[in-house]
Scaffold this motif. Sequence first.
Motif, short mmCIF file in Angstrom:
data_model
loop_
_atom_site.label_atom_id
_atom_site.label_comp_id
_atom_site.label_asym_id
_atom_site.label_seq_id
_atom_site.Cartn_x
_atom_site.Cartn_y
_atom_site.Cartn_z
N THR A 833 4.35 2.41 10.57
CA THR A 833 4.80 2.25 9.18
C THR A 833 6.25 2.68 9.10
OG1 THR A 833 2.59 2.71 8.32
CG2 THR A 833 4.44 2.92 6.78
N ILE A 834 7.08 1.78 8.61
CA ILE A 834 8.51 2.07 8.43
C ILE A 834 8.84 1.93 6.96
CG2 ILE A 834 10.83 1.11 8.80
CD1 ILE A 834 10.10 0.65 11.69
N THR A 835 9.51 2.94 6.43
CA THR A 835 10.01 2.88 5.06
C THR A 835 11.43 2.33 5.10
OG1 THR A 835 8.66 4.77 4.43
CG2 THR A 835 10.49 4.19 2.97
N LEU A 836 11.62 1.18 4.46
CA LEU A 836 12.95 0.56 4.39
C LEU A 836 13.58 0.92 3.05
CD1 LEU A 836 12.35 -3.08 5.72
CD2 LEU A 836 13.42 -1.17 6.94
N TYR A 837 14.62 1.73 3.09
CA TYR A 837 15.41 1.97 1.89
C TYR A 837 16.48 0.89 1.84
CZ TYR A 837 13.77 6.31 -0.24
OH TYR A 837 13.05 7.26 -0.93
N VAL A 838 16.44 0.07 0.81
CA VAL A 838 17.40 -1.03 0.64
C VAL A 838 18.36 -0.66 -0.48
CG1 VAL A 838 17.68 -3.48 0.10
CG2 VAL A 838 15.67 -2.70 1.39
N TYR A 839 19.65 -0.56 -0.12
CA TYR A 839 20.68 -0.15 -1.09
C TYR A 839 21.44 -1.38 -1.53
CZ TYR A 839 19.54 4.59 0.33
OH TYR A 839 18.88 5.78 0.57
N GLY A 840 21.11 -1.84 -2.74
CA GLY A 840 21.65 -3.10 -3.25
C GLY A 840 23.08 -2.97 -3.74
N GLY A 841 23.54 -4.06 -4.37
CA GLY A 841 24.93 -4.15 -4.84
C GLY A 841 25.73 -5.13 -4.02
N LYS A 842 25.34 -5.30 -2.77
CA LYS A 842 25.94 -6.28 -1.86
C LYS A 842 24.86 -6.76 -0.91
CE LYS A 842 30.78 -4.79 -1.58
NZ LYS A 842 31.82 -4.22 -0.71
N ASP A 843 25.10 -7.88 -0.25
CA ASP A 843 24.21 -8.32 0.81
C ASP A 843 24.14 -7.23 1.88
OD1 ASP A 843 24.01 -10.67 -0.57
OD2 ASP A 843 25.19 -11.87 0.84
N ALA A 844 23.00 -7.18 2.57
CA ALA A 844 22.82 -6.15 3.59
C ALA A 844 22.05 -6.72 4.78
CB ALA A 844 22.05 -4.96 3.01
N SER A 845 22.26 -6.09 5.93
CA SER A 845 21.48 -6.49 7.10
C SER A 845 21.38 -5.31 8.07
CB SER A 845 22.13 -7.69 7.81
OG SER A 845 23.40 -7.32 8.33
N PHE A 846 20.30 -5.29 8.80
CA PHE A 846 20.11 -4.32 9.88
C PHE A 846 19.15 -4.93 10.88
CE2 PHE A 846 18.31 -0.65 12.10
CZ PHE A 846 19.47 0.06 12.40
N THR A 847 19.41 -4.70 12.17
CA THR A 847 18.52 -5.21 13.21
C THR A 847 17.81 -4.04 13.86
OG1 THR A 847 19.93 -7.12 13.62
CG2 THR A 847 18.37 -6.52 15.35
N LEU A 848 16.48 -4.05 13.73
CA LEU A 848 15.66 -3.01 14.33
C LEU A 848 15.49 -3.35 15.81
CD1 LEU A 848 14.05 -0.52 13.22
CD2 LEU A 848 12.05 -2.01 13.22
N TYR A 849 15.78 -2.38 16.68
CA TYR A 849 15.72 -2.60 18.13
C TYR A 849 14.66 -1.70 18.74
CZ TYR A 849 16.96 -2.25 23.08
OH TYR A 849 16.92 -2.25 24.45
#
Length: 930
Positions: A833-849
């Motif tokens: 289980t991963i909690t993703l905190y998404v901080y809006g206001g602009k586009d966002a991206s992250f790659t989980l490795y």
Amino acid sequence: MKNYQKLEDGVLVKLEKETSGDPQYVKLRVVSDKIIQVMATPVEKFSEEPSLMVVDNKKGKTDWEFRENGKTLVLNTKDLRVEVGATTGDVTFYDKSGKVLLQENNKGNQDFAPVTLGNTQSYRLQKAFNVTPEEAFYGLGQHQTGLMNYRGWQVDLTQYNSVAVVPFMVSSKNYGILWDNNSITKFGDVRPYQPLSKLKLYGKDQQPGGLTATYAFDPKAGKAPIVRKETNINYEFLENQKDFPQGYKLEGGLMTWEGFIESDATGEHRFEMPSSGYVKVWVDNKLLLDRWREAWNPGMSVFKAPLQKGQKHAFKIEWNPDGGVSYLAFRYLTPQTGQDLNKIAFSSEAGDRMDYYFVYGKNLDEVIAGYRHLTGAAQVMPKWAMGFWQSRERYKTQQELLDVVKEFRKRKIPLDNIVQDWSYWKEDQWGSQEFDETRFPDPQGMINELHNQHKTQIMISTWPKFYEGIEAYKQFDQKGLLYKTSINEQIRDWIGKGYVSTFYDAFNPEGRRMFWNLINEKLYKMGIDAWWQDASEPDILSNSSIEHRKALMNPTYLGPADKYFNAYVLQHNKGIYEGQRGTNPNDRVFILTRSAFGGLQRYGAATWSGDIASTFEELGRQIPAGLNFSLSGLPYWTTDIGGFFVENKYDRGPMTPEAQEEWRELNTRWYQYGTFTPLYRSHGQYPFREVFNIAPEDHKAYQSIVYYNKLRYRLMPYIYSLTGQVYHQHGTIMRPLVMDFGADKNVLNISDQFMFGPSLLVNPVHEAKATSRKLYLPANSGWYNLYDGSYQKGGKQITAAAPYERMPLFVKEGSILPFGPDLQYALEKPAETITLYVYGGKDASFTLYEDENTNYNYEQGKFASIPITYNEASKTLTVGKRQGEFNGMLQNRTFNVVFVQPTKGKPLQFDLKPDATITYSGAAKSVKLK
């Protein structure tokens, strides 16, 4: 007749020599679209000696064009235009728009000055460049003077305890220079520092002829002070200790130099001061330096002050050496003038050819990628290495070490690694790599218990040092693999009665093989997980003069120590890395070493900042030291959390309540900062550094330290993804603001804030009793307070709350932060289980490795990545299709999404009700967020 030859990969230019110091040939090689090698030689033929730093500069073919334009020869690649004067040899680098990036300045000092090194002929080398007025310069390894931007300063590239040398400089204009030379080098303003005596000096009585020097004895001695006129202050090395006034004892003493100084130049003068003990410096009654450093290990300070030509300026130094042997020196540089203000240079003691690489990029990440293209990729560190490391100088018995690990597990404080520092051997057996059975009766059993019962790894200290006469010494000596000067001089160390020792020659391939075989047989076969390479500068005799230090490692297998002085650490760690990978190809190497050099990152090595002092001032100096280290292309770095050596108030008898609270606060602030360095490790001398020895459970120091420890482990999906980026995208974990916000000129000199990965803005508190701190929020982004989710726009300085228990942390607008489960150690359980905190206001991206955590299968493509994106316009989060696979890969998991918006802040709280939940099996899934 043309004086150049077009080569398959560049151009060779023959020059008319006007003086003996001029180059005879200049060669340019196109390494890639963004990398150009420049070489010069004063003789008919280039030295063919291979580089120690650069492993492969011939990767792939690059399309490039060549043309002759009058007296200028032009090379064009996709990204660069490079011009070389056919008669002068001057090289200028342009971007594709025609803007000058960097220009050689070949007027001035000779490029090549012949030197004789024993029986070897070589050259002193110097190369100057014209630069633009607004440029800032970074990198060059780890230096602890507190400087971030080296513009206008001299940087001394000499390996030393707490100075780590990497001759790679990066510019705020997005280029770098890798100076391929192994000798002691200066960068920047390379004029020699002047001794105090070059100024006009006046005593307290304003009479010329020197400062008033007062050598006050320990008050208990009942002796009148020695007072005399002095024109110089130079007690920098062991050899200078004889220069103190006859009969003067440092222990308990106090020295002052007072009077007036007068310069023959107007402007900002720069001062350099190696010092130990307590030292203060005033110019015109303004306190410019106030620091403490342990007596046995001086540190360098630099500062500046304006002086008027022909005018007397009040001057005072006060020095309490705080020990029986201590070190101090003072020197200065007059202001740079005219064209020199926009000039930098490299100047090296020895080399057979001039050799540097110009590395260009659209941003500093690309410049660092170019450096690693040349010198080798940095591996993905084993996942456990990104957890918490507990260390102490030192665990004296097997039981003591095990008891500490048990206490962590009992208290449920996350821990991955325990460290066994030096002297686990018998007193007279340094270099044996054997445990003293009276204190470590069953080392194999200890290691097995750590692994199997407590789920911790163990790192052990193995110096490249051998006591004269022990069995290992004899084996190395029989093959001529030891430096013998310290043996011939019978130099004794500080252990017990003192023992004569030396180091092995790591430049010799046979020496490296034998060293690995020794630690493999004695330690690795027992299950040791990681290697601590102390004193790898090499520090054969601490505080000896530079000339003596070179004599102590002379000659090396490759030649005179003058030519190879800075590269010992590279060769030493090469042997361990190659040895372990050859012995067990499935086990990721982890080395922690007290020095660095260009290319070290390719050997599974990290660096720590050496034997630093436990003070707030020293904590402040660690931040730019680590940031410049990161900009040198080496991604893994750490400090001794809490500092290594302490003032008497902390370790001589019971602490006063005031000292104890100060100690707890210092450690709390250092742990806060250390949580967000690439490696998270506590170490130091007494008082013991374990959190439960710093403060009781109900104290806010304990609570804060444990909070950040647990936060580090919650961030493991984020942190381990960053280590994946280090290898796969040549990423950088600890990021000076100039990397991500270089267009914002306000960040060029910020030395105590940084990004930890792409999202977290870290603002360490490094002043005692502070409950707030000023910080800058970079422009062109909004910023969320990590703790409460509140939002504000960037491009301004703010005063942020910094209560004892918390360091100001902000999240960049347009970020995705993955948090994993509560862990006791990094490999305890997969992040189902991963909690993703998404901080809006602009586009966002992250790659989980993710990969197999401890082996090198990722080099063969055994890894997986999950791209996660957020679209601001549609408020849509997409967890993309998983790419790749590996053995043991988690097939299914849950993502709980917490959506934070500028108008709707949310606290960092792991039991918060998610705004959306995604059940994920590897196929892309999207959700709308509200």
